[in-house]
Design an enzyme around this catalytic site. Structure first.
Site, PDB file in Angstrom:
ATOM      1  N   PHE A  13       0.827  -1.215   0.000  1.00  0.00           N
ATOM      2  CA  PHE A  13       0.000   0.000   0.000  1.00  0.00           C
ATOM      3  C   PHE A  13       0.865   1.271   0.000  1.00  0.00           C
ATOM      4  O   PHE A  13       0.802   2.078  -0.945  1.00  0.00           O
ATOM      5  CB  PHE A  13      -0.925  -0.069   1.222  1.00  0.00           C
ATOM      6  CG  PHE A  13      -1.656   1.188   1.559  1.00  0.00           C
ATOM      7  CD1 PHE A  13      -2.351   1.892   0.578  1.00  0.00           C
ATOM      8  CD2 PHE A  13      -1.675   1.665   2.864  1.00  0.00           C
ATOM      9  CE1 PHE A  13      -3.038   3.056   0.899  1.00  0.00           C
ATOM     10  CE2 PHE A  13      -2.361   2.816   3.187  1.00  0.00           C
ATOM     11  CZ  PHE A  13      -3.036   3.519   2.215  1.00  0.00           C
ATOM     12  N   THR A 138       6.174   2.791  12.382  1.00  0.00           N
ATOM     13  CA  THR A 138       4.810   3.186  12.747  1.00  0.00           C
ATOM     14  C   THR A 138       4.772   3.880  14.103  1.00  0.00           C
ATOM     15  O   THR A 138       5.658   3.665  14.939  1.00  0.00           O
ATOM     16  CB  THR A 138       3.933   1.912  12.805  1.00  0.00           C
ATOM     17  OG1 THR A 138       2.712   2.194  13.452  1.00  0.00           O
ATOM     18  CG2 THR A 138       4.608   0.789  13.586  1.00  0.00           C
ATOM     19  N   ASP A 139       3.704   4.663  14.335  1.00  0.00           N
ATOM     20  CA  ASP A 139       3.530   5.276  15.668  1.00  0.00           C
ATOM     21  C   ASP A 139       3.085   4.232  16.702  1.00  0.00           C
ATOM     22  O   ASP A 139       3.098   4.509  17.895  1.00  0.00           O
ATOM     23  CB  ASP A 139       2.520   6.434  15.611  1.00  0.00           C
ATOM     24  CG  ASP A 139       1.111   6.023  15.192  1.00  0.00           C
ATOM     25  OD1 ASP A 139       0.914   4.862  14.790  1.00  0.00           O
ATOM     26  OD2 ASP A 139       0.195   6.875  15.276  1.00  0.00           O
ATOM     27  N   GLU A 140       2.712   3.025  16.227  1.00  0.00           N
ATOM     28  CA  GLU A 140       2.228   2.009  17.172  1.00  0.00           C
ATOM     29  C   GLU A 140       3.333   1.521  18.109  1.00  0.00           C
ATOM     30  O   GLU A 140       3.048   0.912  19.137  1.00  0.00           O
ATOM     31  CB  GLU A 140       1.598   0.836  16.407  1.00  0.00           C
ATOM     32  CG  GLU A 140       0.407   1.294  15.583  1.00  0.00           C
ATOM     33  CD  GLU A 140      -0.420   0.160  14.995  1.00  0.00           C
ATOM     34  OE1 GLU A 140      -0.511  -0.909  15.608  1.00  0.00           O
ATOM     35  OE2 GLU A 140      -0.977   0.367  13.908  1.00  0.00           O
ATOM     36  N   TYR A 164       2.519  -7.178  16.210  1.00  0.00           N
ATOM     37  CA  TYR A 164       2.950  -6.320  15.089  1.00  0.00           C
ATOM     38  C   TYR A 164       3.809  -5.166  15.605  1.00  0.00           C
ATOM     39  O   TYR A 164       4.943  -4.967  15.142  1.00  0.00           O
ATOM     40  CB  TYR A 164       1.734  -5.770  14.333  1.00  0.00           C
ATOM     41  CG  TYR A 164       2.060  -4.584  13.449  1.00  0.00           C
ATOM     42  CD1 TYR A 164       2.892  -4.713  12.348  1.00  0.00           C
ATOM     43  CD2 TYR A 164       1.544  -3.311  13.733  1.00  0.00           C
ATOM     44  CE1 TYR A 164       3.213  -3.622  11.544  1.00  0.00           C
ATOM     45  CE2 TYR A 164       1.848  -2.218  12.936  1.00  0.00           C
ATOM     46  CZ  TYR A 164       2.692  -2.373  11.843  1.00  0.00           C
ATOM     47  OH  TYR A 164       3.013  -1.291  11.054  1.00  0.00           O
ATOM     48  N   LYS A 168       7.820  -4.258  15.018  1.00  0.00           N
ATOM     49  CA  LYS A 168       8.302  -2.998  14.416  1.00  0.00           C
ATOM     50  C   LYS A 168       9.230  -2.281  15.403  1.00  0.00           C
ATOM     51  O   LYS A 168      10.249  -1.715  15.008  1.00  0.00           O
ATOM     52  CB  LYS A 168       7.133  -2.089  14.030  1.00  0.00           C
ATOM     53  CG  LYS A 168       6.297  -2.576  12.857  1.00  0.00           C
ATOM     54  CD  LYS A 168       7.065  -2.688  11.547  1.00  0.00           C
ATOM     55  CE  LYS A 168       7.489  -1.356  10.954  1.00  0.00           C
ATOM     56  NZ  LYS A 168       8.059  -1.519   9.594  1.00  0.00           N
TER      57      LYS A 168
HETATM   58  P1  NAD Z   1       1.456  -3.651   3.187  1.00  0.00           P
HETATM   59  O1  NAD Z   1       1.136  -4.854   4.023  1.00  0.00           O
HETATM   60  O2  NAD Z   1       0.404  -3.057   2.334  1.00  0.00           O
HETATM   61  O3  NAD Z   1       2.689  -3.985   2.228  1.00  0.00           O
HETATM   62  C1  NAD Z   1       3.818  -4.704   2.645  1.00  0.00           C
HETATM   63  C2  NAD Z   1       4.597  -5.108   1.405  1.00  0.00           C
HETATM   64  O4  NAD Z   1       5.775  -5.800   1.852  1.00  0.00           O
HETATM   65  C3  NAD Z   1       3.839  -6.066   0.488  1.00  0.00           C
HETATM   66  O5  NAD Z   1       3.983  -5.650  -0.846  1.00  0.00           O
HETATM   67  C4  NAD Z   1       4.511  -7.401   0.720  1.00  0.00           C
HETATM   68  O6  NAD Z   1       4.475  -8.259  -0.407  1.00  0.00           O
HETATM   69  C5  NAD Z   1       5.926  -6.985   1.082  1.00  0.00           C
HETATM   70  N1  NAD Z   1       6.621  -7.985   1.900  1.00  0.00           N
HETATM   71  C6  NAD Z   1       6.154  -8.609   3.023  1.00  0.00           C
HETATM   72  N2  NAD Z   1       7.070  -9.472   3.484  1.00  0.00           N
HETATM   73  C7  NAD Z   1       8.139  -9.377   2.657  1.00  0.00           C
HETATM   74  C8  NAD Z   1       9.409 -10.006   2.628  1.00  0.00           C
HETATM   75  N3  NAD Z   1       9.763 -10.922   3.546  1.00  0.00           N
HETATM   76  N4  NAD Z   1      10.287  -9.663   1.657  1.00  0.00           N
HETATM   77  C9  NAD Z   1       9.946  -8.743   0.719  1.00  0.00           C
HETATM   78  N5  NAD Z   1       8.752  -8.134   0.687  1.00  0.00           N
HETATM   79  C10 NAD Z   1       7.860  -8.439   1.652  1.00  0.00           C
HETATM   80  O7  NAD Z   1       2.045  -2.600   4.215  1.00  0.00           O
HETATM   81  P2  NAD Z   1       1.915  -1.000   4.199  1.00  0.00           P
HETATM   82  O8  NAD Z   1       0.663  -0.617   4.863  1.00  0.00           O
HETATM   83  O9  NAD Z   1       2.212  -0.507   2.847  1.00  0.00           O
HETATM   84  O10 NAD Z   1       3.115  -0.611   5.173  1.00  0.00           O
HETATM   85  C11 NAD Z   1       4.434  -0.417   4.678  1.00  0.00           C
HETATM   86  C12 NAD Z   1       5.349  -0.069   5.838  1.00  0.00           C
HETATM   87  O11 NAD Z   1       4.886   1.112   6.479  1.00  0.00           O
HETATM   88  C13 NAD Z   1       5.419  -1.149   6.909  1.00  0.00           C
HETATM   89  O12 NAD Z   1       6.746  -1.250   7.337  1.00  0.00           O
HETATM   90  C14 NAD Z   1       4.517  -0.626   8.006  1.00  0.00           C
HETATM   91  O13 NAD Z   1       4.948  -1.092   9.267  1.00  0.00           O
HETATM   92  C15 NAD Z   1       4.721   0.870   7.870  1.00  0.00           C
HETATM   93  N6  NAD Z   1       3.578   1.714   8.303  1.00  0.00           N
HETATM   94  C16 NAD Z   1       2.294   1.443   7.869  1.00  0.00           C
HETATM   95  C17 NAD Z   1       1.258   2.274   8.259  1.00  0.00           C
HETATM   96  C18 NAD Z   1      -0.149   2.059   7.742  1.00  0.00           C
HETATM   97  O14 NAD Z   1      -1.084   2.767   8.176  1.00  0.00           O
HETATM   98  N7  NAD Z   1      -0.403   1.145   6.823  1.00  0.00           N
HETATM   99  C19 NAD Z   1       1.495   3.363   9.090  1.00  0.00           C
HETATM  100  C20 NAD Z   1       2.806   3.606   9.506  1.00  0.00           C
HETATM  101  C21 NAD Z   1       3.835   2.775   9.090  1.00  0.00           C
END
Ligand code: NAD
Length: 355
Positions: A13, A138-140, A164, A168
């Site tokens: 995402f 993340t802020d979590e 989770y 992180k």
């Molecule tokens: P997501 O789950 O949509 O995407 C994760 C991606 O990582 C996927 O494309 C997946 O195929 C890939 N992936 C997973 N395991 C893998 C591996 N072992 N090797 C290679 N690729 C792998 O996640 P997101 O929501 O896009 O979040 C991205 C980052 O941002 C994460 O690190 C998350 O902790 C952080 N984050 C997310 C949010 C949120 O609201 N979604 C907020 C703050 C931070």
């Protein structure tokens, strides 16, 4: 100057928004490294896939040999590390995968990056000086807040609640240790809840939109009073690219949208927008049903994003109202994208319930 960005998780995402931002609004090259788990989707980067500056490598960040080969082949200037298991409910059902990808995967990447950076230092001093490892978190990791107006700052102590957020937090600690012990040029960002186009429909906002459109019950966890600070994903992607290029090595930046809302407020807003944009004979709000709360559910998150605003001049462009309208409109116009996801392994079932 054109640089090579290695983006992990670029089919997810937020990663796909970063890839689209880099290709559309900079002159940099992008190597998208993604394992394509259930959450990875190449359709999310289809708009840039044919650009000569874009390359995709399907690989697991836990695979040392694959990572070493990719670093050697593409000689990145900047690593933006987003690959992760990211859904709290799934971490309750199966924490092991979260430790593997989020902790062991980050360790693998740090070690490969360190070896590459040390080698580069011996041959190309300038390139090594400019190298950055940007870890996206993340802020979590900060745990949760009382309803007293307090905010997470970059100095807030870590107190993660879920498998989770603990995984992180572990990865953040590793990155800081590699900075301090080995001098690896690292930057960390911690961001609040994102929403927007291409969001996998297990997360609150897309789940509610799609369930409402299908006339299914809208499951609100507990009393729906949990507060989150929401940021439009394209605002986050811009912030990340800015931090990766202009941020100070060794710094941490909190990123947030100044949009605190309870989950119930979010669901109400979505139902009202859908009534306007996809009118139905019954009000979508009538579909709301209260279900058992998530175990260990954090009550409130809220970010103080004043440091990134003051030092880098970044600010979100979208208000929650404008971003939510864009999001609903995107889901209405992109049925093909979400139908394909729903026809895959996920059927919008409830996850993360302890038996
Ligand atoms: P997501 O789950 O949509 O995407 C994760 C991606 O990582 C996927 O494309 C997946 O195929 C890939 N992936 C997973 N395991 C893998 C591996 N072992 N090797 C290679 N690729 C792998 O996640 P997101 O929501 O896009 O979040 C991205 C980052 O941002 C994460 O690190 C998350 O902790 C952080 N984050 C997310 C949010 C949120 O609201 N979604 C907020 C703050 C931070």
């Amino acid at each position: 100057m054109t640089k090579t960005f290695l983006v992990t998780g670029g089919a997810g995402f937020i990663g796909s928004a970063v890839v689209r931002e880099l290709i559309a609004n900079t002159s940099h090259r992008v190597i998208n490294v993604d394992k394509l788990t259930y959450a990875g989707n190449l359709a999310s980067v289809a708009s840039v896939a044919y650009d000569a500056r874009y390359t995709f490598e399907r690989a697991d960040i836990c695979d040392d040999d694959a990572m070493a080969r990719i670093f050697e082949q593409y000689q990145p200037d900047v690593v933006m590390h987003l690959a992760a298991e990211s859904h709290v409910d799934r971490s309750i059902d199966g924490p092991r995968e979260f430790i593997q990808t989020n902790v062991v995967g980050t360790l693998t990447l740090l070690e490969v990056a360190r070896a590459y950076w040390e080698r580069t230092k011996q041959s190309e001093e300038d390139k090594a000086r400019g190298f950055r490892f940007h870890h996206i978190s993340t802020d979590e990791v900060y745990g949760d807040l009382d309803d007293d107006g307090s905010l997470f700052t970059e100095q807030t102590p870590y107190a993660p609640s879920s498998p989770y957020s603990a995984s992180k937090a572990g990865s953040d600690h590793l990155v800081r240790a590699w900075l301090r012990t080995y001098g690896l040029p690292c930057i960390i960002t911690n961001c609040s809840n994102n929403y927007g186009p291409y969001h996998f429909p297990e997360k609150l906002i897309p789940l509610m939109i799609l369930k409402a459109l299908q006339g299914s019950p809208l499951p609100v966890y507990g009393d729906g009073g949990q507060v989150r600070d929401w940021l439009y994903v394209e605002d986050h992607a811009r912030a990340l690219v800015q931090v990766a290029t202009e941020g100070v090595v060794g710094d941490t930046y909190n990123i947030g949208g100044h949009n605190e809302k309870t989950n119930l407020e979010v669901v109400h807003m979505l139902c009202d927008l859908l009534m306007e944009m996809a009118p139905s004979t019954h009000h979508y709000r009538d579909l709301i049903t209260y279900v058992n709360d998530r175990p260990g559910h954090d009550r409130r998150y809220a970010i103080d994003a004043s440091y990134i605003q003051r030092t880098l001049g970044w600010e979100p462009r979208e208000t929650f109202e404008s971003g939510l309208r864009k999001t609903v409109s995107w889901y209405l116009a992109n049925e093909r994208w979400w139908k394909a996801v729903q026809d895959g392994s996920y059927r919008a079932e409830r996850l993360g319930v302890l038996t």
